[in-house]
Design a protein around this motif. Structure first.
Motif, PDB file in Angstrom:
ATOM      1  N   UNK A   1       7.052   6.673  -3.066  1.00 32.82           N
ATOM      2  CA  UNK A   1       6.477   7.263  -4.287  1.00 32.82           C
ATOM      3  C   UNK A   1       5.147   6.578  -4.629  1.00 32.82           C
ATOM      4  N   UNK A   2       5.143   5.251  -4.554  1.00 34.74           N
ATOM      5  CA  UNK A   2       3.928   4.519  -4.912  1.00 34.74           C
ATOM      6  C   UNK A   2       2.778   4.883  -3.975  1.00 34.74           C
ATOM      7  N   UNK A   3       3.053   4.880  -2.672  1.00 37.98           N
ATOM      8  CA  UNK A   3       1.973   5.209  -1.736  1.00 37.98           C
ATOM      9  C   UNK A   3       1.507   6.646  -1.907  1.00 37.98           C
ATOM     10  N   UNK A   4       2.434   7.504  -2.248  1.00 39.95           N
ATOM     11  CA  UNK A   4       2.076   8.904  -2.480  1.00 39.95           C
ATOM     12  C   UNK A   4       1.133   9.006  -3.686  1.00 39.95           C
ATOM     13  N   UNK A   5       1.459   8.258  -4.742  1.00 39.55           N
ATOM     14  CA  UNK A   5       0.597   8.271  -5.924  1.00 39.55           C
ATOM     15  C   UNK A   5      -0.748   7.616  -5.612  1.00 39.55           C
ATOM     16  N   UNK A   6      -0.719   6.580  -4.783  1.00 44.95           N
ATOM     17  CA  UNK A   6      -1.979   5.935  -4.390  1.00 44.95           C
ATOM     18  C   UNK A   6      -2.875   6.958  -3.686  1.00 44.95           C
ATOM     19  N   UNK A   7      -2.273   7.777  -2.833  1.00 43.58           N
ATOM     20  CA  UNK A   7      -3.070   8.766  -2.090  1.00 43.58           C
ATOM     21  C   UNK A   7      -3.592   9.886  -2.974  1.00 43.58           C
ATOM     22  N   UNK A   8      -2.970  10.063  -4.136  1.00 46.79           N
ATOM     23  CA  UNK A   8      -3.464  11.105  -5.056  1.00 46.79           C
ATOM     24  C   UNK A   8      -4.701  10.631  -5.841  1.00 46.79           C
ATOM     25  N   UNK A   9      -4.996   9.348  -5.769  1.00 51.07           N
ATOM     26  CA  UNK A   9      -6.147   8.822  -6.513  1.00 51.07           C
ATOM     27  C   UNK A   9      -7.439   9.273  -5.837  1.00 51.07           C
TER      28      UNK A   9
END
Lengths: 423, 186
Positions: free
Chosen positions: B124-132
């Motif tokens: 989840x965290x890496x996914x959110x990081x990639x949305x930045x």
């Protein structure tokens, strides 16, 4: 070190570990689902204004924020919102039963419940389908819900035409749920019905809407009938204090809906849980889904919903989000044991379905080759040179060469061809 | 003549006499052994897809190979490869998106290939990081996956330390909200 820093460091550590342990090949991991009661703020405004559970009519909403539960002082006890029907028409089964908190989010904790939702569908049907009858029973502590919505810092309000308006202008504040009601933690049915009678037609602009007062179980109630809307009829009963019950249906006779409303009765939380847990465990099993050898998109979704139900029942916060290709992905709030619970629920409810879906939808080498060759042809026509043929190997030298030497043209052609293929 | 003069002993490898010497500094093979996995992890952090990550890593290593004469004598050849990888990630991700759209429209879809045993929270965290925004994603991946200092990140991305710090601060603020972390949402 703050929580974000810790979690980022941990995510980095895990990724490094995973890379170090990376085998040659591994199975895909499913991921994050929008809550069945994901909450759209715009639609929520309609809920505030007209007291009809429009947000339930279309299932999920577009907002995937996780909102902390906000306890509302003076809210009714949790026991007041647990109700079950004493009558369910033949041919219908309970497809969905949820506890919702003041923010309209599903919750597994009865103490947090500010409402319940029961969805009934024709036997053999596990998702709502256009043209098929359905009905919903919703019981809610409306004052607690309104207070929670109004307290959201990023609340956005829309007119029924979709124009954004200031939340504290326009038709608000409601006299039904305004300060006097909040102070006493009870709604005056007459005031609320006057308001609803006035506002409901506006909320369904352009649609024929009929409002009339009635009584249900000797309690004040009103009926809203809609022609050409998402539902035919909704019966709202003022259960006392801040609690409303609503029976909403489409293509179900009015007499039948009235009978359901008349035979609703209060139960305690445990009884509600016992009844609904057993009754909703009726979605298709993976074996049933795979029995005809084909997995449809809706079957895949239903299997995903069972994963979320399973996790919710085990006390974990989970939601599902559909990916662009229709596959559900899962987001599970990290908690002690959540990973193990996810693996268990996923393996039990969707694992085999997911593998079958992947198999049946995998592109054939011919399809892939056709696609890439159309991209290569596009590049050829732009640069006026012959480049050869894509041989079927994804990372073929031809594509690598194009990416290296003709990156701009290649990207343009790739995206143009992809757009042409849009269904 | 191969000279394996890397100071970080944890990553040093024994010299293989059969390894062809490509540049004047470290051998290319030694460089790949030392940096390959780290680059792959960084590529995964940026792309979220193992196949794409392998493509990106290959791409960056190929670029390093072609320029090995110059790259091998740099103080930090790994940093050079990270820079290539981070920049190419953007193009490759665009390519993957286009591919996915095209193939999906052919009533086909490929199963995503993910890393094993990444917890749902990390995923989840890496996914959110990639949305930045792109630059913020790069900064966070270099910081938390690659554990680089602000100065090292600035060098890889070709910008100032202050700029890196600004991206880091903005990214943290957005993530605090998106990851629903209580407390500081300022």
């Amino acid at each position: 070190m703050n929580i974000l820093e810790e979690r980022l460091n941990q995510a980095g550590d895990e990724l490094r570990d995973a890379v170090d342990r990376m085998p040659a090949r591994q199975a895909p991991t499913p991921r994050p689902l929008r809550s069945a009661l994901a909450f759209a703020t715009g639609v929520a405004t309609i809920l505030v204004l007209v007291a009809i559970p429009v947000w339930l009519l279309s299932g999920t909403g577009p907002d995937d924020r996780l909102i902390d539960s906000t306890p509302v002082e003076g809210g009714v006890g949790s026991g007041d919102v647990f109700m079950l029907p004493g009558f369910v028409p033949d041919g219908f089964h309970l497809a969905r039963a949820l506890l919702v908190d003041v923010n309209q989010r599903s919750t597994s904790n009865p103490a947090d419940a500010a409402g319940v939702v029961l969805e009934y569908l024709p036997d053999g049907q596990f998702g709502r389908q256009a043209g098929e009858p359905w009905f919903l029973i919703q019981v809610m502590d409306r004052l607690a819900t309104v207070a929670a919505i109004a307290g959201q810092e990023d609340l956005r309000c829309f007119t029924d035409e979709g124009t954004e308006i200031e939340c504290y202008e326009g038709p608000r504040p409601s006299s039904c749920t305004g300060e006097p009601a909040m102070a006493e933690n009870r709604m005056d049915p007459e005031v609320c019905m006057d308001e609803t009678e006035d506002r409901t037609p506006k909320s369904f602009g352009g649609t024929n809407v009929y409002f009339r007062r009635t009584t249900v179980r000797d309690l004040p109630a009103h009926v809203v009938q809609v022609e050409g809307g998402d539902f035919d009829l909704s019966i709202t009963t003022y259960e006392g204090g801040p609690v409303l019950s609503e029976v909403t249906g489409d293509q179900v006779d009015e007499e039948v809906l009235l009978q359901i409303a008349n035979e609703l009765h209060h139960v305690d939380a445990q009884e509600f849980d016992d009844m609904t847990t057993a009754a909703t465990d009726t979605g298709p099993t993976p074996e049933e889904i795979l029995s005809d050898g084909v997995v449809t998109r809706s079957e895949y979704q239903m299997a995903g919903e069972r994963v979320v139900e399973c996790l919710t029942r085990l006390g974990f916060e989970a939601r599902m989000e559909p990916e662009a290709d229709g596959a559900p992905s899962f987001i599970v709030r990290d908690d002690v044991g959540s990973e193990r619970a996810f693996k268990t629920c996923h393996g039990r409810h969707v694992g085999s379905v997911e593998r079958a879906w992947a198999d049946q939808n995998a592109p054939t080498p011919e399809e892939e080759a056709r696609f890439y060759n159309s991209v290569v042809s596009c590049v050829e026509s732009e640069i006026g040179e012959e480049l050869g043929e894509y041989t079927g190997q994804k990372d073929s030298e031809l594509l690598d060469e194009l990416l290296d030497t003709r990156r701009g043209t290649y990207m343009r052609c790739l995206e143009a061809r992809a757009d042409q293929q849009e269904p | 003549m191969e000279v394996d003069d890397q100071t970080d002993q944890r990553h040093s490898v024994a010299h293989d006499p059969d390894t062809p010497v490509v540049g004047r500094g470290e051998s290319f093979e030694s460089f790949v052994r030392r940096e390959g996995r780290r680059l792959l992890g960084l590529a995964y952090a940026l792309s979220g897809n193992r196949t794409a990550a392998e493509d990106l890593t290959q791409d960056a290593l190929l670029a390093a190979y072609r320029n090995w004469d110059e790259v091998s004598v740099l103080d930090n050849p790994g940093g050079w490869a990270r820079k290539v990888l981070a920049n190419r990630a953007v193009s490759l991700i665009r390519r993957r998106v286009a591919e996915a759209k095209g193939l999906a429209a052919l009533a086909t879809s490929r199963h995503r290939s993910e890393l094993p045993e990444l917890s749902t929270d990390a995923e989840w965290i890496w996914r959110e990081v990639r949305r930045l925004p792109k630059r913020q994603t790069q900064v966070l991946a270099l910081r938390y996956y690659d554990q680089l200092s602000l100065a090292e990140i600035a060098e890889v991305l070709g910008c100032s330390k202050e700029t890196v710090n600004t991206h880091l601060r903005r990214a943290r603020k957005t993530l605090t909200r998106r990851l629903d972390i209580p407390g500081d949402h300022s």
